[in-house]
Design a protein around this motif. Structure first.
Motif, PDB file in Angstrom:
ATOM      1  N   MET A   1      38.038  34.392  35.411  1.00 51.18           N
ATOM      2  CA  MET A   1      39.086  35.029  36.206  1.00 51.18           C
ATOM      3  C   MET A   1      40.020  35.844  35.319  1.00 51.18           C
ATOM      4  N   VAL A   2      40.443  35.241  34.221  1.00 48.05           N
ATOM      5  CA  VAL A   2      41.352  35.918  33.299  1.00 48.05           C
ATOM      6  C   VAL A   2      40.670  37.157  32.716  1.00 48.05           C
ATOM      7  N   GLY A   3      39.410  37.014  32.323  1.00 50.59           N
ATOM      8  CA  GLY A   3      38.682  38.144  31.767  1.00 50.59           C
ATOM      9  C   GLY A   3      38.514  39.263  32.771  1.00 50.59           C
ATOM     10  N   PHE A   4      38.247  38.908  34.021  1.00 50.87           N
ATOM     11  CA  PHE A   4      38.082  39.911  35.066  1.00 50.87           C
ATOM     12  C   PHE A   4      39.385  40.686  35.271  1.00 50.87           C
ATOM     13  N   LEU A   5      40.500  39.970  35.331  1.00 51.91           N
ATOM     14  CA  LEU A   5      41.787  40.645  35.534  1.00 51.91           C
ATOM     15  C   LEU A   5      42.173  41.477  34.320  1.00 51.91           C
ATOM     16  N   ASP A   6      41.810  40.999  33.131  1.00 51.16           N
ATOM     17  CA  ASP A   6      42.038  41.818  31.924  1.00 51.16           C
ATOM     18  C   ASP A   6      41.318  43.157  32.049  1.00 51.16           C
ATOM     19  N   ARG A   7      40.074  43.111  32.531  1.00 50.32           N
ATOM     20  CA  ARG A   7      39.313  44.347  32.677  1.00 50.32           C
ATOM     21  C   ARG A   7      39.918  45.250  33.739  1.00 50.32           C
ATOM     22  N   CYS A   8      40.448  44.660  34.817  1.00 48.76           N
ATOM     23  CA  CYS A   8      41.120  45.466  35.833  1.00 48.76           C
ATOM     24  C   CYS A   8      42.313  46.203  35.246  1.00 48.76           C
ATOM     25  N   LEU A   9      43.057  45.506  34.392  1.00 53.10           N
ATOM     26  CA  LEU A   9      44.193  46.154  33.729  1.00 53.10           C
ATOM     27  C   LEU A   9      43.716  47.246  32.781  1.00 53.10           C
ATOM     28  N   GLU A  10      42.675  46.915  32.016  1.00 53.99           N
ATOM     29  CA  GLU A  10      42.172  47.847  31.009  1.00 53.99           C
ATOM     30  C   GLU A  10      41.592  49.101  31.628  1.00 53.99           C
TER      31      GLU A  10
ATOM     32  N   GLY B   1      42.146  50.308  34.713  1.00 60.26           N
ATOM     33  CA  GLY B   1      42.976  50.984  35.704  1.00 60.26           C
ATOM     34  C   GLY B   1      42.700  50.601  37.138  1.00 60.26           C
ATOM     35  N   HIS B   2      41.973  49.497  37.364  1.00 61.92           N
ATOM     36  CA  HIS B   2      41.700  49.033  38.732  1.00 61.92           C
ATOM     37  C   HIS B   2      42.836  48.110  39.174  1.00 61.92           C
ATOM     38  N   HIS B   3      44.032  48.671  39.241  1.00 63.16           N
ATOM     39  CA  HIS B   3      45.224  47.843  39.404  1.00 63.16           C
ATOM     40  C   HIS B   3      45.354  47.262  40.813  1.00 63.16           C
ATOM     41  N   HIS B   4      45.062  48.046  41.824  1.00 66.74           N
ATOM     42  CA  HIS B   4      45.196  47.537  43.184  1.00 66.74           C
ATOM     43  C   HIS B   4      44.184  46.421  43.458  1.00 66.74           C
ATOM     44  N   ALA B   5      42.935  46.629  43.038  1.00 68.75           N
ATOM     45  CA  ALA B   5      41.916  45.593  43.240  1.00 68.75           C
ATOM     46  C   ALA B   5      42.269  44.332  42.454  1.00 68.75           C
TER      47      ALA B   5
ATOM     48  N   LEU C   1      43.133  40.534  43.971  1.00 69.16           N
ATOM     49  CA  LEU C   1      42.405  39.345  43.526  1.00 69.16           C
ATOM     50  C   LEU C   1      43.358  38.317  42.928  1.00 69.16           C
ATOM     51  N   SER C   2      44.294  38.756  42.109  1.00 64.01           N
ATOM     52  CA  SER C   2      45.215  37.805  41.469  1.00 64.01           C
ATOM     53  C   SER C   2      46.035  37.063  42.511  1.00 64.01           C
ATOM     54  N   GLU C   3      46.430  37.745  43.577  1.00 60.06           N
ATOM     55  CA  GLU C   3      47.193  37.073  44.635  1.00 60.06           C
ATOM     56  C   GLU C   3      46.344  36.021  45.332  1.00 60.06           C
ATOM     57  N   LYS C   4      45.067  36.353  45.539  1.00 62.30           N
ATOM     58  CA  LYS C   4      44.168  35.382  46.176  1.00 62.30           C
ATOM     59  C   LYS C   4      43.932  34.176  45.272  1.00 62.30           C
TER      60      LYS C   4
ATOM     61  N   TRP D   1      49.622  29.888  33.779  1.00 64.49           N
ATOM     62  CA  TRP D   1      50.543  30.857  33.192  1.00 64.49           C
ATOM     63  C   TRP D   1      49.852  32.183  32.884  1.00 64.49           C
ATOM     64  N   LYS D   2      48.556  32.119  32.531  1.00 64.47           N
ATOM     65  CA  LYS D   2      47.841  33.365  32.247  1.00 64.47           C
ATOM     66  C   LYS D   2      47.671  34.197  33.513  1.00 64.47           C
ATOM     67  N   LEU D   3      47.339  33.529  34.619  1.00 61.91           N
ATOM     68  CA  LEU D   3      47.206  34.252  35.872  1.00 61.91           C
ATOM     69  C   LEU D   3      48.548  34.829  36.311  1.00 61.91           C
TER      70      LEU D   3
END
Length: 325
Positions: free
Chosen positions: A267-276, A278-282, A286-289, A297-299
């Protein structure tokens, strides 16, 4: 040292103490340690009364192994835990095994039928080690290969797209034998190649590796350091054991990879990639879900970063060219 025959595989003098542990382990098991200019090869046979002693795994270092002050073959603890025999190829420098000493060693081992002593031979490695596992497969025709995110070569004429690893490209001799994993993989009976298709250069290397004996398995959003992520998810052993034995099927792989859905590291890796990427809305959705069921704390940190990125996007005025469109 040039290897002419098996008798020249020595336990001789080592120039640094970082290989003391592997030397002691190999000799205690009746194996050998062969010291070369840039590399060390260590054979650690399994106990002869082990049912799996005649299974050999040839383990190749990856880039990070060189930083370990007490060297053992890559994934030695896991492999020894399976009671498999190990031939570890370890480097003093990260040159992608591009030195004639290593080529001579594999030529001699093949010529003197070292690999034929075993019922099953597997080549195993990640990144630079994955390159080694694929490229040296012709020394043991009919072997199994398990390679995580491998390079196919660093020869600039063959992979002009590869912009990483400039140091390794300069260190290695990209002529001579055992050069291209795209050639080496053809000698394997079965080759499993696991990679993240979102990693552009990794994907382009894997696209050079094809054939009816090749099984490519995609692990999106795991990045380049796949074994570490699989270990954190608790599925590396369950995946690697059948793959090294040559009987991992894709259905079993996909069942194992479902563990990512409950894996915090994934999960953390996936969100890191979203940040990296530019898939910020997606990523924010996901992070809210995820935070509905997981408090970490990482999430929370990533959630805040994604909120800020989305807010920044909304507050940034369009460029004149965009407005005109």
């Amino acid at each position: 040292m040039v290897v002419k025959n098996a008798d020249t595989l020595t336990q001789g003098h080592f120039r640094d103490p970082t290989f003391d542990d592997v030397k002691a382990a190999a000799l205690a098991r009746g194996g050998f340690v062969h010291d070369m200019l840039n590399h060390v090869a260590a054979f650690l046979p399994a106990p002869s009364d082990s049912a799996t002693a005649r299974n050999l795994v040839v383990s190749f270092d990856n880039l990070s192994a060189i930083r370990d002050p007490r060297r053992m073959p890559w994934e030695a603890n896991f492999l020894l835990g399976q009671s498999w025999s190990i031939l570890g190829i370890m480097g003093r420098i990260n040159d992608w095994y591009r030195h004639e000493d290593v080529w001579d060693l594999f030529d001699v081992l093949r010529r003197e039928k070292f690999f034929e002593r075993f019922d099953h031979v597997a080549m195993y490695g990640a990144s630079m080690g994955g390159y080694g596992a694929l490229t040296f497969a012709p020394a043991a025709p009919g072997c199994t290969v398990l390679a995580f995110a491998p390079q196919s070569t660093l020869d600039p004429e063959l992979v002009p797209f590869e912009k990483r690893y400039r140091y390794g490209r300069k260190q290695g001799n990209w002529g001579g034998r055992y050069t291209d994993a795209a050639d080496g993989v053809r000698a394997a009976k079965r080759a499993y190649i696991l990679y993240d298709p979102m990693e552009r250069y990794d994907r382009m290397h894997v696209e050079r590796l094809d054939g009816p004996n090749v099984t490519t398995l995609k692990l999106p959003y795991l990045g380049h350091k796949i074994p570490l992520q699989l270990k954190r998810m608790g599925i590396l052993k369950s995946l690697a054991v059948p793959a090294l034995q040559g009987n991992l099927d894709e259905a079993a792989f996909h069942r194992l990879f479902r563990a990512r859905r409950t894996s915090l590291p994934w999960m953390v890796g996936f969100l890191d990639r979203c940040l990296e990427k530019g898939h910020h809305h997606a990523g924010l959705a996901l992070s809210e879900k995820l935070m509905e069921n997981e408090s970490n704390w990482k999430l929370r940190k990533q959630h805040r970063a994604l909120q800020e990125a989305v807010a920044q996007t909304r507050s940034t005025p369009p460029k004149p060219s965009d407005a005109a469109e």
